[in-house]
Write a protein that holds these residues in place. Structure first.
Motif, PDB file in Angstrom:
ATOM      1  N   ASP A  88       0.846  -1.197   0.000  1.00  0.00           N
ATOM      2  CA  ASP A  88       0.000   0.000   0.000  1.00  0.00           C
ATOM      3  C   ASP A  88       0.884   1.250   0.000  1.00  0.00           C
ATOM      4  OD1 ASP A  88      -2.166  -1.640   0.054  1.00  0.00           O
ATOM      5  OD2 ASP A  88      -2.792  -1.169   2.099  1.00  0.00           O
ATOM      6  N   ILE A  89       0.351   2.306  -0.608  1.00  0.00           N
ATOM      7  CA  ILE A  89       1.111   3.550  -0.761  1.00  0.00           C
ATOM      8  C   ILE A  89       0.468   4.655   0.080  1.00  0.00           C
ATOM      9  CG2 ILE A  89       1.982   5.271  -2.386  1.00  0.00           C
ATOM     10  CD1 ILE A  89       1.453   3.185  -4.635  1.00  0.00           C
ATOM     11  N   PHE A  90       1.280   5.332   0.874  1.00  0.00           N
ATOM     12  CA  PHE A  90       0.848   6.536   1.580  1.00  0.00           C
ATOM     13  C   PHE A  90       1.475   7.738   0.877  1.00  0.00           C
ATOM     14  CE2 PHE A  90       1.197   3.498   5.346  1.00  0.00           C
ATOM     15  CZ  PHE A  90      -0.138   3.131   5.279  1.00  0.00           C
ATOM     16  N   ILE A  91       0.651   8.737   0.604  1.00  0.00           N
ATOM     17  CA  ILE A  91       1.136   9.971  -0.023  1.00  0.00           C
ATOM     18  C   ILE A  91       0.862  11.127   0.933  1.00  0.00           C
ATOM     19  CG2 ILE A  91       1.046  11.468  -2.061  1.00  0.00           C
ATOM     20  CD1 ILE A  91      -0.902   8.382  -2.422  1.00  0.00           C
ATOM     21  N   ASP A  92       1.903  11.850   1.297  1.00  0.00           N
ATOM     22  CA  ASP A  92       1.729  13.030   2.133  1.00  0.00           C
ATOM     23  C   ASP A  92       1.650  14.242   1.212  1.00  0.00           C
ATOM     24  OD1 ASP A  92       1.753  15.107   3.926  1.00  0.00           O
ATOM     25  OD2 ASP A  92       3.641  14.560   4.904  1.00  0.00           O
ATOM     26  N   GLY A  93       0.438  14.785   1.047  1.00  0.00           N
ATOM     27  CA  GLY A  93       0.234  15.923   0.169  1.00  0.00           C
ATOM     28  C   GLY A  93       0.234  17.254   0.881  1.00  0.00           C
ATOM     29  N   PRO A 110      10.994  -0.612   5.068  1.00  0.00           N
ATOM     30  CA  PRO A 110      11.282  -1.962   5.566  1.00  0.00           C
ATOM     31  C   PRO A 110      10.041  -2.707   6.049  1.00  0.00           C
ATOM     32  CG  PRO A 110      12.824  -0.362   6.487  1.00  0.00           C
ATOM     33  CD  PRO A 110      11.711   0.410   5.838  1.00  0.00           C
ATOM     34  N   GLN A 111       8.981  -1.964   6.342  1.00  0.00           N
ATOM     35  CA  GLN A 111       7.738  -2.583   6.810  1.00  0.00           C
ATOM     36  C   GLN A 111       6.842  -3.016   5.654  1.00  0.00           C
ATOM     37  OE1 GLN A 111       5.886   0.176   9.577  1.00  0.00           O
ATOM     38  NE2 GLN A 111       7.845   0.613  10.568  1.00  0.00           N
ATOM     39  N   GLY A 112       7.284  -2.757   4.434  1.00  0.00           N
ATOM     40  CA  GLY A 112       6.536  -3.189   3.261  1.00  0.00           C
ATOM     41  C   GLY A 112       5.598  -2.150   2.694  1.00  0.00           C
ATOM     42  N   PHE A 113       5.632  -0.930   3.224  1.00  0.00           N
ATOM     43  CA  PHE A 113       4.775   0.148   2.721  1.00  0.00           C
ATOM     44  C   PHE A 113       5.576   1.099   1.837  1.00  0.00           C
ATOM     45  CE2 PHE A 113       2.920  -1.003   6.900  1.00  0.00           C
ATOM     46  CZ  PHE A 113       1.679  -1.431   6.473  1.00  0.00           C
ATOM     47  N   GLU A 114       4.885   1.742   0.921  1.00  0.00           N
ATOM     48  CA  GLU A 114       5.505   2.755   0.070  1.00  0.00           C
ATOM     49  C   GLU A 114       5.081   4.133   0.561  1.00  0.00           C
ATOM     50  OE1 GLU A 114       7.667   1.821  -1.913  1.00  0.00           O
ATOM     51  OE2 GLU A 114       7.185  -0.230  -2.495  1.00  0.00           O
ATOM     52  N   PHE A 115       5.950   5.127   0.338  1.00  0.00           N
ATOM     53  CA  PHE A 115       5.652   6.475   0.832  1.00  0.00           C
ATOM     54  C   PHE A 115       6.151   7.509  -0.164  1.00  0.00           C
ATOM     55  CE2 PHE A 115       6.474  10.248   3.542  1.00  0.00           C
ATOM     56  CZ  PHE A 115       5.213  10.387   4.103  1.00  0.00           C
ATOM     57  N   LEU A 116       5.261   8.400  -0.569  1.00  0.00           N
ATOM     58  CA  LEU A 116       5.603   9.509  -1.458  1.00  0.00           C
ATOM     59  C   LEU A 116       5.314  10.827  -0.768  1.00  0.00           C
ATOM     60  CD1 LEU A 116       4.039   8.410  -4.886  1.00  0.00           C
ATOM     61  CD2 LEU A 116       6.425   8.135  -4.144  1.00  0.00           C
ATOM     62  N   ASP A 117       6.107  11.837  -1.084  1.00  0.00           N
ATOM     63  CA  ASP A 117       5.785  13.194  -0.642  1.00  0.00           C
ATOM     64  C   ASP A 117       5.425  14.014  -1.865  1.00  0.00           C
ATOM     65  OD1 ASP A 117       8.748  12.584  -0.774  1.00  0.00           O
ATOM     66  OD2 ASP A 117       8.898  14.768  -0.926  1.00  0.00           O
ATOM     67  N   CYS A 118       4.325  14.715  -1.758  1.00  0.00           N
ATOM     68  CA  CYS A 118       3.824  15.491  -2.896  1.00  0.00           C
ATOM     69  C   CYS A 118       3.565  16.924  -2.442  1.00  0.00           C
ATOM     70  CB  CYS A 118       2.544  14.865  -3.448  1.00  0.00           C
ATOM     71  SG  CYS A 118       1.917  15.710  -4.927  1.00  0.00           S
ATOM     72  N   GLY A 119       4.532  17.800  -2.705  1.00  0.00           N
ATOM     73  CA  GLY A 119       4.300  19.217  -2.456  1.00  0.00           C
ATOM     74  C   GLY A 119       3.251  19.708  -3.434  1.00  0.00           C
TER      75      GLY A 119
END
Length: 301
Positions: A88-93, A110-119
């Motif tokens: 699963d992907i978390f996006i911080d907008g 490392p926990q298997g999650f994806e993370f994007l930052d979106c200004g």
């Protein structure tokens, strides 16, 4: 494509509607029952719990987080993780500090999650104009969400892009906002000088309209300024109090750390801080010093 959206304020609600119009499924959560109802009324799916948000999305999920920077982002992710699946992907907008973003990415990966930052820039106008999005994170994850970014952007190939690794999206947005501070301060000072030249009887609304076309200082910010002057030429009923989101401060800190001279952005930040002081001590000290060394008159409150 499906997207979970946490935070249905003006910007989040407009993003949800823009995605819906482009044919994407949006599941939105907010603590405000009215915001959730507005989303349902518009044809998307509004929910009142994070559990329902996760249940209404098929794995692998993409969940866009629009909450205030700092602890609220960490708290939201902590609540989501037990309900979500690897991949699963978390996006911080939001407007998070890029250092926090890098930490979150390094913890989640490392926990298997994806993370994007979106200004994200565009504010309340993004629903019609599209959003400018500066994205940081792994390239393959950005590509998975390309349909979302293309739908939110002003055009599929304009106004958005991956600018670098984790944290770079929020870093670039931070600098974007610092530049915005300087532009706003410059416009404000220029219009103030013209207003003070009363002998010429200048019409600021007219001048703002002239500058909008053909001038080297034309911009969307000037367009908005012209609209504001049309509605309220004298700015009646407004206090000279200008908040800041924190990103201007972070920009100045980075400039100092990197030994980069940034006087305009720095001074524009200082002016915002100054706007919040009533009968401020600094100016009273200046008046007293002028009186002491030169006998200049001081005004009594």
């Amino acid at each position: 494509m499906e997207l979970g959206l946490i935070g249905l304020g003006k910007m989040g609600g407009n993003m949800a509607e823009r995605l819906r119009r482009a044919g994407h499924k949006v599941v939105g959560f907010d603590f405000s029952a009215e915001a959730v109802q507005r989303l349902n009324d518009a044809g998307s799916v509004g929910v009142t719990t994070l559990e329902d948000l996760v249940k209404n999305l098929q794995a692998p999920r993409a969940i866009w987080i629009m909450v205030p920077a700092g602890d609220p982002v960490d708290e939201t992710i902590a609540k989501l993780k037990p309900m979500c699946s690897q991949g699963d992907i978390f996006i911080d907008g939001g407007n998070s500090n890029y250092k926090d973003t890098q930490r979150r990415h390094d913890e989640l990966k490392p926990q298997g999650f994806e993370f994007l930052d979106c200004g994200t820039s565009g504010g309340i106008w993004g629903i019609t104009e599209g959003y400018s999005m500066m994205i940081g994170g792994d390239d393959d994850v950005v590509e998975r969400l390309r349909p979302i970014f293309e739908a939110l952007a002003p055009a599929p190939d304009k106004g958005w892009g991956r600018v670098g690794p984790s944290g770079s999206g929020h870093f670039v947005k931070m600098i974007h906002n610092g530049i915005e501070y300087g532009m706003m301060q410059s416009y404000a000072e220029g219009f103030s000088i013209m207003k003070a030249k009363k002998v010429l009887g200048l019409d600021l609304t007219q001048i703002s309209e002239i500058w909008r076309y053909g001038s080297v200082v034309r911009s969307w910010l000037l367009d908005l300024t012209a609209d504001a002057l049309k509605k309220n030429p004298e700015l009646d009923g407004l206090e000279a109090y200008v908040p800041d989101s924190g990103e201007g401060r972070w920009t100045v800190y980075e400039a100092i750390d990197l030994n980069v001279s940034a006087p305009v952005i720095t001074e524009s930040l200082i002016r915002r801080l100054r706007s919040r002081e009533e009968n401020n001590f600094t100016d009273r000290m200046l008046a007293v010093m002028r009186n002491e060394f030169g006998g200049h008159a001081v005004k009594k409150a």
